[in-house]
Design a protein around this motif. Structure first.
Motif, mmCIF file in Angstrom:
data_model
loop_
_atom_site.group_PDB
_atom_site.id
_atom_site.type_symbol
_atom_site.label_atom_id
_atom_site.label_comp_id
_atom_site.label_asym_id
_atom_site.label_seq_id
_atom_site.Cartn_x
_atom_site.Cartn_y
_atom_site.Cartn_z
ATOM 1 N N THR A 55 0.829 -1.208 0.000
ATOM 2 C CA THR A 55 0.000 0.000 0.000
ATOM 3 C C THR A 55 0.858 1.250 0.000
ATOM 4 O OG1 THR A 55 -1.796 -1.141 1.153
ATOM 5 C CG2 THR A 55 -1.779 1.263 1.267
ATOM 6 N N VAL A 56 1.889 1.261 0.825
ATOM 7 C CA VAL A 56 2.788 2.413 0.892
ATOM 8 C C VAL A 56 3.540 2.581 -0.423
ATOM 9 C CG1 VAL A 56 4.878 3.299 1.998
ATOM 10 C CG2 VAL A 56 3.011 2.406 3.399
ATOM 11 N N GLU A 57 3.990 1.486 -1.010
ATOM 12 C CA GLU A 57 4.698 1.568 -2.289
ATOM 13 C C GLU A 57 3.793 2.136 -3.381
ATOM 14 O OE1 GLU A 57 8.141 -1.881 -2.049
ATOM 15 O OE2 GLU A 57 6.144 -2.451 -2.766
ATOM 16 N N ALA A 58 2.541 1.693 -3.399
ATOM 17 C CA ALA A 58 1.601 2.197 -4.405
ATOM 18 C C ALA A 58 1.303 3.675 -4.180
ATOM 19 C CB ALA A 58 0.310 1.380 -4.372
ATOM 20 N N TRP A 59 1.170 4.082 -2.922
ATOM 21 C CA TRP A 59 0.836 5.473 -2.611
ATOM 22 C C TRP A 59 1.987 6.416 -2.953
ATOM 23 C CZ3 TRP A 59 -3.596 7.883 -1.022
ATOM 24 C CH2 TRP A 59 -3.483 9.183 -0.537
ATOM 25 N N THR A 60 3.212 5.991 -2.653
ATOM 26 C CA THR A 60 4.380 6.858 -2.846
ATOM 27 C C THR A 60 5.024 6.707 -4.214
ATOM 28 O OG1 THR A 60 5.864 5.187 -1.898
ATOM 29 C CG2 THR A 60 4.925 6.815 -0.381
ATOM 30 N N ASN A 61 4.639 5.670 -4.976
ATOM 31 C CA ASN A 61 5.274 5.363 -6.261
ATOM 32 C C ASN A 61 6.757 5.035 -6.112
ATOM 33 O OD1 ASN A 61 2.964 5.734 -7.930
ATOM 34 N ND2 ASN A 61 3.213 7.945 -7.748
ATOM 35 N N ARG A 62 7.139 4.491 -4.977
ATOM 36 C CA ARG A 62 8.532 4.124 -4.776
ATOM 37 C C ARG A 62 8.634 2.697 -4.249
ATOM 38 N NH1 ARG A 62 12.122 7.139 -2.378
ATOM 39 N NH2 ARG A 62 10.998 9.109 -2.577
ATOM 40 N N ALA A 63 9.820 2.127 -4.367
ATOM 41 C CA ALA A 63 10.097 0.818 -3.785
ATOM 42 C C ALA A 63 10.698 1.027 -2.402
ATOM 43 C CB ALA A 63 11.060 0.031 -4.667
ATOM 44 N N LEU A 195 2.309 11.079 6.848
ATOM 45 C CA LEU A 195 3.707 10.721 7.095
ATOM 46 C C LEU A 195 4.474 10.449 5.799
ATOM 47 C CD1 LEU A 195 3.235 8.299 10.117
ATOM 48 C CD2 LEU A 195 4.489 10.460 10.176
ATOM 49 N N LEU A 196 3.733 10.138 4.736
ATOM 50 C CA LEU A 196 4.367 9.758 3.475
ATOM 51 C C LEU A 196 4.517 10.925 2.509
ATOM 52 C CD1 LEU A 196 2.409 6.426 2.918
ATOM 53 C CD2 LEU A 196 4.709 6.690 3.875
ATOM 54 N N ASP A 197 4.042 12.104 2.888
ATOM 55 C CA ASP A 197 4.044 13.245 1.978
ATOM 56 C C ASP A 197 5.436 13.540 1.407
ATOM 57 O OD1 ASP A 197 1.353 13.637 2.167
ATOM 58 O OD2 ASP A 197 1.457 15.369 3.508
ATOM 59 N N ASN A 198 6.439 13.488 2.250
ATOM 60 C CA ASN A 198 7.797 13.850 1.805
ATOM 61 C C ASN A 198 8.467 12.764 0.988
ATOM 62 O OD1 ASN A 198 7.707 16.368 3.079
ATOM 63 N ND2 ASN A 198 8.539 15.566 4.985
ATOM 64 N N TYR A 199 7.818 11.604 0.868
ATOM 65 C CA TYR A 199 8.434 10.485 0.147
ATOM 66 C C TYR A 199 7.654 10.096 -1.099
ATOM 67 C CZ TYR A 199 10.979 10.175 4.514
ATOM 68 O OH TYR A 199 11.765 10.472 5.589
ATOM 69 N N THR A 200 6.615 10.851 -1.433
ATOM 70 C CA THR A 200 5.792 10.536 -2.589
ATOM 71 C C THR A 200 6.382 11.159 -3.850
ATOM 72 O OG1 THR A 200 3.819 10.379 -1.207
ATOM 73 C CG2 THR A 200 3.478 10.681 -3.572
ATOM 74 N N VAL A 201 6.538 10.344 -4.878
ATOM 75 C CA VAL A 201 7.135 10.804 -6.148
ATOM 76 C C VAL A 201 6.055 10.778 -7.222
ATOM 77 C CG1 VAL A 201 8.923 10.396 -7.876
ATOM 78 C CG2 VAL A 201 9.372 9.887 -5.459
ATOM 79 N N LYS A 202 5.879 11.875 -7.938
ATOM 80 C CA LYS A 202 4.866 11.987 -8.977
ATOM 81 C C LYS A 202 5.509 12.007 -10.357
ATOM 82 C CE LYS A 202 1.467 12.517 -5.992
ATOM 83 N NZ LYS A 202 0.446 11.459 -5.790
ATOM 84 N N GLY A 203 4.743 11.554 -11.341
ATOM 85 C CA GLY A 203 5.139 11.729 -12.722
ATOM 86 C C GLY A 203 6.115 10.721 -13.279
ATOM 87 N N THR A 204 6.333 9.612 -12.586
ATOM 88 C CA THR A 204 7.282 8.625 -13.106
ATOM 89 C C THR A 204 6.667 7.729 -14.159
ATOM 90 O OG1 THR A 204 6.749 7.056 -11.323
ATOM 91 C CG2 THR A 204 8.578 8.598 -10.946
ATOM 92 N N GLU A 205 5.318 7.687 -14.232
ATOM 93 C CA GLU A 205 4.659 6.811 -15.200
ATOM 94 C C GLU A 205 3.548 7.574 -15.908
ATOM 95 O OE1 GLU A 205 3.629 2.983 -13.392
ATOM 96 O OE2 GLU A 205 4.852 3.587 -11.692
#
Length: 205
Positions: A55-63, A195-205
Protein backbone atom coordinates in the motif's frame (compact mmCIF):
# COMPACT_ATOMS: atom_id res chain seq x y z
CA UNK A 1 13.78 19.18 -14.09
CA UNK A 2 14.06 16.05 -16.19
CA UNK A 3 10.32 15.27 -16.01
CA UNK A 4 9.62 18.57 -17.79
CA UNK A 5 12.06 17.83 -20.61
CA UNK A 6 10.50 17.28 -24.06
CA UNK A 7 12.76 14.23 -24.30
CA UNK A 8 11.42 12.64 -21.12
CA UNK A 9 9.90 9.21 -21.78
CA UNK A 10 7.87 7.52 -19.06
CA UNK A 11 7.48 3.76 -18.92
CA UNK A 12 4.21 2.41 -20.26
CA UNK A 13 4.38 -0.91 -18.42
CA UNK A 14 6.44 -2.55 -15.72
CA UNK A 15 6.81 -5.95 -14.09
CA UNK A 16 8.37 -7.20 -10.89
CA UNK A 17 11.33 -9.52 -11.49
CA UNK A 18 12.59 -10.14 -7.95
CA UNK A 19 10.54 -9.32 -4.88
CA UNK A 20 12.21 -7.80 -1.79
CA UNK A 21 13.92 -10.34 0.42
CA UNK A 22 12.68 -8.70 3.62
CA UNK A 23 9.99 -6.33 4.84
CA UNK A 24 10.72 -2.84 6.24
CA UNK A 25 8.89 -3.74 9.45
CA UNK A 26 9.53 -7.01 11.30
CA UNK A 27 6.85 -9.21 12.80
CA UNK A 28 8.20 -8.38 16.26
CA UNK A 29 7.90 -4.63 15.60
CA UNK A 30 4.36 -5.00 14.29
CA UNK A 31 3.31 -7.13 17.28
CA UNK A 32 4.78 -4.59 19.69
CA UNK A 33 2.85 -1.81 17.96
CA UNK A 34 -0.38 -3.82 18.09
CA UNK A 35 0.27 -4.94 21.69
CA UNK A 36 0.16 -8.62 20.72
CA UNK A 37 1.79 -10.93 23.28
CA UNK A 38 1.12 -14.31 21.64
CA UNK A 39 2.26 -16.07 18.46
CA UNK A 40 -1.01 -17.61 17.26
CA UNK A 41 -1.59 -14.80 14.73
CA UNK A 42 1.97 -14.37 13.49
CA UNK A 43 1.06 -15.49 9.96
CA UNK A 44 -1.80 -12.98 9.88
CA UNK A 45 0.45 -10.17 11.15
CA UNK A 46 3.03 -11.10 8.50
CA UNK A 47 0.36 -10.80 5.80
CA UNK A 48 -0.64 -7.37 7.15
CA UNK A 49 2.99 -6.23 6.97
CA UNK A 50 3.22 -7.19 3.31
CA UNK A 51 -0.11 -5.52 2.55
CA UNK A 52 1.02 -2.35 4.33
CA UNK A 53 4.29 -2.29 2.40
CA UNK A 54 2.47 -2.77 -0.91
CA UNK A 55 0.00 0.00 0.00
CA UNK A 56 2.79 2.41 0.89
CA UNK A 57 4.70 1.57 -2.29
CA UNK A 58 1.60 2.20 -4.41
CA UNK A 59 0.84 5.47 -2.61
CA UNK A 60 4.38 6.86 -2.85
CA UNK A 61 5.27 5.36 -6.26
CA UNK A 62 8.53 4.12 -4.78
CA UNK A 63 10.10 0.82 -3.78
CA UNK A 64 11.00 0.21 -0.18
CA UNK A 65 13.44 -2.67 0.41
CA UNK A 66 15.65 -3.58 -2.58
CA UNK A 67 13.84 -5.28 -5.49
CA UNK A 68 14.28 -5.76 -9.24
CA UNK A 69 11.91 -4.49 -11.94
CA UNK A 70 11.63 -4.30 -15.71
CA UNK A 71 10.21 -1.16 -17.33
CA UNK A 72 9.05 -0.91 -20.95
CA UNK A 73 9.11 2.20 -23.14
CA UNK A 74 7.67 3.13 -26.56
CA UNK A 75 10.75 5.08 -27.73
CA UNK A 76 14.20 6.30 -26.73
CA UNK A 77 14.89 9.57 -24.93
CA UNK A 78 15.38 10.39 -21.26
CA UNK A 79 14.00 7.10 -19.93
CA UNK A 80 12.37 7.85 -16.56
CA UNK A 81 12.76 4.96 -14.14
CA UNK A 82 9.71 4.21 -11.99
CA UNK A 83 9.96 3.03 -8.41
CA UNK A 84 12.72 5.20 -6.89
CA UNK A 85 15.07 4.97 -5.14
CA UNK A 86 17.21 3.57 -8.00
CA UNK A 87 20.24 1.47 -7.02
CA UNK A 88 21.57 0.14 -10.32
CA UNK A 89 20.66 -0.59 -13.93
CA UNK A 90 21.10 -4.20 -15.01
CA UNK A 91 20.59 -3.72 -18.74
CA UNK A 92 18.96 -1.68 -21.48
CA UNK A 93 17.56 -3.69 -24.40
CA UNK A 94 15.53 -3.10 -27.52
CA UNK A 95 13.57 -5.56 -29.65
CA UNK A 96 14.28 -5.73 -33.38
CA UNK A 97 11.91 -6.54 -36.24
CA UNK A 98 12.04 -10.24 -35.34
CA UNK A 99 11.17 -9.40 -31.70
CA UNK A 100 14.66 -10.50 -30.68
CA UNK A 101 16.16 -8.66 -27.71
CA UNK A 102 19.36 -6.73 -28.42
CA UNK A 103 21.40 -5.51 -25.45
CA UNK A 104 22.67 -1.95 -25.74
CA UNK A 105 26.26 -1.53 -24.54
CA UNK A 106 26.62 0.40 -21.29
CA UNK A 107 28.96 2.82 -23.07
CA UNK A 108 26.01 4.08 -25.15
CA UNK A 109 23.96 5.37 -22.20
CA UNK A 110 24.40 7.08 -18.85
CA UNK A 111 22.25 6.61 -15.76
CA UNK A 112 21.50 9.33 -13.23
CA UNK A 113 20.75 7.26 -10.13
CA UNK A 114 20.91 10.20 -7.72
CA UNK A 115 17.86 12.10 -8.95
CA UNK A 116 14.37 11.05 -7.94
CA UNK A 117 13.08 9.85 -10.25
CA UNK A 118 16.26 8.43 -11.77
CA UNK A 119 16.62 8.32 -15.53
CA UNK A 120 18.73 6.92 -18.36
CA UNK A 121 19.98 9.20 -21.12
CA UNK A 122 22.24 8.99 -24.13
CA UNK A 123 25.97 9.21 -23.43
CA UNK A 124 28.04 11.98 -24.99
CA UNK A 125 28.55 11.59 -28.75
CA UNK A 126 26.56 8.34 -28.85
CA UNK A 127 23.41 7.37 -30.72
CA UNK A 128 20.47 5.18 -29.84
CA UNK A 129 19.66 2.32 -32.21
CA UNK A 130 17.02 3.01 -34.85
CA UNK A 131 13.98 1.20 -33.52
CA UNK A 132 11.89 -0.55 -36.17
CA UNK A 133 10.48 -3.21 -33.90
CA UNK A 134 7.18 -5.02 -34.28
CA UNK A 135 6.47 -5.01 -30.56
CA UNK A 136 4.43 -2.16 -29.06
CA UNK A 137 6.96 -1.40 -26.33
CA UNK A 138 10.33 -2.15 -27.91
CA UNK A 139 12.61 -0.83 -25.15
CA UNK A 140 13.24 -2.73 -21.93
CA UNK A 141 15.18 -1.55 -18.89
CA UNK A 142 15.90 -3.83 -15.95
CA UNK A 143 16.92 -2.08 -12.76
CA UNK A 144 17.27 -2.55 -9.01
CA UNK A 145 15.50 -0.08 -6.75
CA UNK A 146 14.54 0.55 -3.15
CA UNK A 147 16.47 1.11 0.05
CA UNK A 148 19.36 -1.30 0.45
CA UNK A 149 17.89 -2.95 3.56
CA UNK A 150 15.12 -2.59 6.13
CA UNK A 151 17.31 -0.52 8.44
CA UNK A 152 17.72 2.11 5.70
CA UNK A 153 13.99 2.71 5.26
CA UNK A 154 13.05 6.10 6.79
CA UNK A 155 11.26 5.96 10.14
CA UNK A 156 8.29 7.97 8.81
CA UNK A 157 7.61 5.27 6.23
CA UNK A 158 7.87 2.54 8.85
CA UNK A 159 5.54 4.43 11.17
CA UNK A 160 2.99 4.83 8.37
CA UNK A 161 3.14 1.07 7.83
CA UNK A 162 2.64 0.45 11.54
CA UNK A 163 -0.43 2.72 11.61
CA UNK A 164 -1.93 0.77 8.73
CA UNK A 165 -1.08 -2.57 10.33
CA UNK A 166 -2.56 -1.55 13.67
CA UNK A 167 -5.71 -0.24 12.03
CA UNK A 168 -6.21 -3.40 9.97
CA UNK A 169 -5.51 -5.63 12.95
CA UNK A 170 -8.16 -3.92 15.04
CA UNK A 171 -10.68 -3.51 12.19
CA UNK A 172 -11.03 -6.66 10.14
CA UNK A 173 -13.95 -5.38 8.11
CA UNK A 174 -14.49 -2.19 6.11
CA UNK A 175 -14.79 0.72 8.57
CA UNK A 176 -16.60 3.09 6.23
CA UNK A 177 -19.96 2.54 7.93
CA UNK A 178 -21.72 5.49 9.53
CA UNK A 179 -20.25 8.60 11.07
CA UNK A 180 -17.75 6.82 13.32
CA UNK A 181 -16.36 4.81 10.42
CA UNK A 182 -15.88 7.94 8.36
CA UNK A 183 -14.06 9.61 11.23
CA UNK A 184 -11.76 6.60 11.68
CA UNK A 185 -10.97 6.55 7.98
CA UNK A 186 -10.18 10.28 7.99
CA UNK A 187 -7.91 9.93 11.01
CA UNK A 188 -6.06 7.05 9.35
CA UNK A 189 -5.58 9.02 6.13
CA UNK A 190 -4.34 12.16 7.84
CA UNK A 191 -2.09 10.07 10.09
CA UNK A 192 -0.52 7.34 7.98
CA UNK A 193 -0.56 9.03 4.61
CA UNK A 194 0.52 12.44 5.93
CA UNK A 195 3.71 10.72 7.10
CA UNK A 196 4.37 9.76 3.48
CA UNK A 197 4.04 13.24 1.98
CA UNK A 198 7.80 13.85 1.80
CA UNK A 199 8.43 10.48 0.15
CA UNK A 200 5.79 10.54 -2.59
CA UNK A 201 7.13 10.80 -6.15
CA UNK A 202 4.87 11.99 -8.98
CA UNK A 203 5.14 11.73 -12.72
CA UNK A 204 7.28 8.62 -13.11
CA UNK A 205 4.66 6.81 -15.20
Amino acid sequence: MILCSPYAVRCMAKELVTAPGAEPVSTAEAKLHCRIDHSTEDAYVSALITAARETVEAWTNRALVSQTWKAYYPKFGHLILPKPKAISVTHVKWYDTTDTAQTIAASIWDADLVSEPAYITLAYQQQWPVVTARTTLPIEVQFVCGYTDAASVPNSIKQAMLLLIGHWYQNREDVLVGERGQQESAILKTGAFRLLDNYTVKGTE
